[in-house]
Design a protein around this motif. Structure first.
Motif, mmCIF file in Angstrom:
data_model
loop_
_atom_site.group_PDB
_atom_site.id
_atom_site.type_symbol
_atom_site.label_atom_id
_atom_site.label_comp_id
_atom_site.label_asym_id
_atom_site.label_seq_id
_atom_site.Cartn_x
_atom_site.Cartn_y
_atom_site.Cartn_z
ATOM 1 N N HIS A 152 -21.543 66.298 73.744
ATOM 2 C CA HIS A 152 -21.431 67.731 74.025
ATOM 3 C C HIS A 152 -21.850 68.009 75.457
ATOM 4 C CE1 HIS A 152 -20.751 69.201 69.905
ATOM 5 N NE2 HIS A 152 -21.375 68.088 69.582
ATOM 6 N N MET A 153 -21.168 68.930 76.089
ATOM 7 C CA MET A 153 -21.500 69.353 77.443
ATOM 8 C C MET A 153 -21.896 70.827 77.460
ATOM 9 S SD MET A 153 -21.284 66.586 79.054
ATOM 10 C CE MET A 153 -21.441 67.105 80.728
ATOM 11 N N THR A 154 -22.028 71.431 76.266
ATOM 12 C CA THR A 154 -22.525 72.784 76.108
ATOM 13 C C THR A 154 -23.513 72.762 74.954
ATOM 14 O OG1 THR A 154 -20.736 73.345 74.580
ATOM 15 C CG2 THR A 154 -20.386 73.870 76.909
ATOM 16 N N PHE A 155 -24.400 73.768 74.882
ATOM 17 C CA PHE A 155 -25.365 73.804 73.799
ATOM 18 C C PHE A 155 -24.659 73.909 72.461
ATOM 19 C CE2 PHE A 155 -28.647 75.079 76.930
ATOM 20 C CZ PHE A 155 -29.620 74.158 76.555
ATOM 21 N N TYR A 156 -25.184 73.187 71.478
ATOM 22 C CA TYR A 156 -24.672 73.247 70.111
ATOM 23 C C TYR A 156 -25.847 73.116 69.158
ATOM 24 C CZ TYR A 156 -25.420 68.232 69.578
ATOM 25 O OH TYR A 156 -26.006 66.995 69.484
ATOM 26 N N TRP A 157 -25.677 73.641 67.962
ATOM 27 C CA TRP A 157 -26.700 73.536 66.932
ATOM 28 C C TRP A 157 -26.167 72.606 65.865
ATOM 29 C CZ3 TRP A 157 -31.575 75.442 66.836
ATOM 30 C CH2 TRP A 157 -32.272 75.275 65.649
ATOM 31 N N GLY A 158 -26.854 71.532 65.619
ATOM 32 C CA GLY A 158 -26.443 70.602 64.580
ATOM 33 C C GLY A 158 -27.282 69.352 64.610
ATOM 34 N N LYS A 159 -27.277 68.623 63.506
ATOM 35 C CA LYS A 159 -28.091 67.421 63.396
ATOM 36 C C LYS A 159 -27.346 66.178 63.858
ATOM 37 C CE LYS A 159 -26.789 66.303 58.668
ATOM 38 N NZ LYS A 159 -25.931 65.210 59.044
ATOM 39 N N ASP A 160 -26.046 66.251 63.994
ATOM 40 C CA ASP A 160 -25.247 65.091 64.377
ATOM 41 C C ASP A 160 -25.158 65.009 65.894
ATOM 42 O OD1 ASP A 160 -24.866 64.748 61.687
ATOM 43 O OD2 ASP A 160 -22.870 65.644 61.668
ATOM 44 N N GLY A 161 -25.811 64.047 66.452
ATOM 45 C CA GLY A 161 -25.796 63.886 67.893
ATOM 46 C C GLY A 161 -26.642 62.695 68.290
ATOM 47 N N GLU A 162 -26.814 62.538 69.568
ATOM 48 C CA GLU A 162 -27.632 61.456 70.103
ATOM 49 C C GLU A 162 -28.686 62.046 71.023
ATOM 50 O OE1 GLU A 162 -24.891 58.819 72.013
ATOM 51 O OE2 GLU A 162 -24.409 57.800 70.146
ATOM 52 N N ILE A 163 -29.936 61.607 70.827
ATOM 53 C CA ILE A 163 -31.048 62.074 71.639
ATOM 54 C C ILE A 163 -31.683 60.838 72.272
ATOM 55 C CG2 ILE A 163 -33.237 63.308 71.665
ATOM 56 C CD1 ILE A 163 -32.295 64.639 69.017
ATOM 57 N N LEU A 164 -31.561 60.702 73.547
ATOM 58 C CA LEU A 164 -32.165 59.634 74.352
ATOM 59 C C LEU A 164 -31.525 58.272 74.172
ATOM 60 C CD1 LEU A 164 -35.963 60.514 74.158
ATOM 61 C CD2 LEU A 164 -34.380 60.999 76.008
ATOM 62 N N PHE A 165 -31.256 57.839 72.945
ATOM 63 C CA PHE A 165 -30.754 56.490 72.705
ATOM 64 C C PHE A 165 -29.441 56.535 71.928
ATOM 65 C CE2 PHE A 165 -35.430 56.367 72.643
ATOM 66 C CZ PHE A 165 -35.638 55.622 73.788
ATOM 67 N N SER A 166 -28.579 55.599 72.197
ATOM 68 C CA SER A 166 -27.290 55.533 71.526
ATOM 69 C C SER A 166 -27.493 55.373 70.014
ATOM 70 C CB SER A 166 -26.485 54.348 72.073
ATOM 71 O OG SER A 166 -25.245 54.269 71.427
ATOM 72 N N GLY A 167 -26.897 56.270 69.252
ATOM 73 C CA GLY A 167 -26.967 56.197 67.799
ATOM 74 C C GLY A 167 -28.216 56.812 67.183
ATOM 75 N N TRP A 168 -29.132 57.340 68.019
ATOM 76 C CA TRP A 168 -30.370 57.908 67.461
ATOM 77 C C TRP A 168 -30.380 59.400 67.669
ATOM 78 C CZ3 TRP A 168 -35.050 60.082 69.508
ATOM 79 C CH2 TRP A 168 -36.076 60.166 68.576
ATOM 80 N N PRO A 169 -30.550 60.195 66.695
ATOM 81 C CA PRO A 169 -30.907 59.917 65.312
ATOM 82 C C PRO A 169 -29.720 59.701 64.384
ATOM 83 C CG PRO A 169 -31.035 62.271 65.674
ATOM 84 C CD PRO A 169 -30.647 61.633 66.986
#
Length: 154
Positions: free
Chosen positions: A43-60
């Motif tokens: 994503h290149m815009t803010f979104y609300w959702g649990k599906d994504g990546e934070i800091l590391f590929s595949g996490w969470p």
């Protein structure tokens, strides 16, 4: 929609692509091509959702409990940054100066890590970082600690 390869790692819509394409919509996303030839969307815009990546590929990933753990970890990291900002270890000796410098370097490194977490564009991550910094400042830096040190952030 046409895609342009950028060194084989990232695919973005080419300038000649139609802006009315329904496959991308108005939500800015970038497609990443990984070494195993799988593609993921960032994503290149803010979104609300649990599906994504934070800091590391595949996490969470897509697991709700892992997303909650990630939010708690990011919140605690923001608290730690504020605690480090309010701590003044060591004395005025050369060793104390080195310790303060190392604590400052650690604090800055963690702050940049939080910035990268926010760059996931996940609203939940953004909110917990702000809450973590606010609570950390209130607890460790707003004068509630009773510190008489004039260098302590009040």
């Amino acid at each position: 929609m046409d895609y342009v390869h950028d060194n084989g790692m990232m695919m973005t819509p080419s300038p000649s692509s139609s802006s009315s394409s329904s496959s991308m919509g108005n939500n800015m996303k970038t497609m990443h091509v990984h070494d195993d030839h799988t593609m993921t969307m960032s994503h290149m815009t803010f979104y609300w959702g649990k599906d994504g990546e934070i800091l590391f590929s595949g996490w969470p990933g897509t697991n709700t409990s892992m997303y909650a753990i990630a939010l708690v970890a990011v919140f605690l990291l923001a608290l730690l940054v504020e605690w480090l900002a309010g701590s003044h270890p060591g004395g005025k000796s050369g060793v104390g100066c080195v310790i303060r410098t190392l604590v400052h370097a650690l604090r800055m490194g963690l702050a940049y890590l939080l910035m990268l977490a926010i760059m996931s564009f996940n609203v939940g991550v953004f909110v917990v970082v702000i809450l973590g910094h606010a609570l950390g400042y209130w607890a460790f830096g707003s004068g509630n600690t009773g510190s008489e040190d004039p260098g302590f952030p009040h």
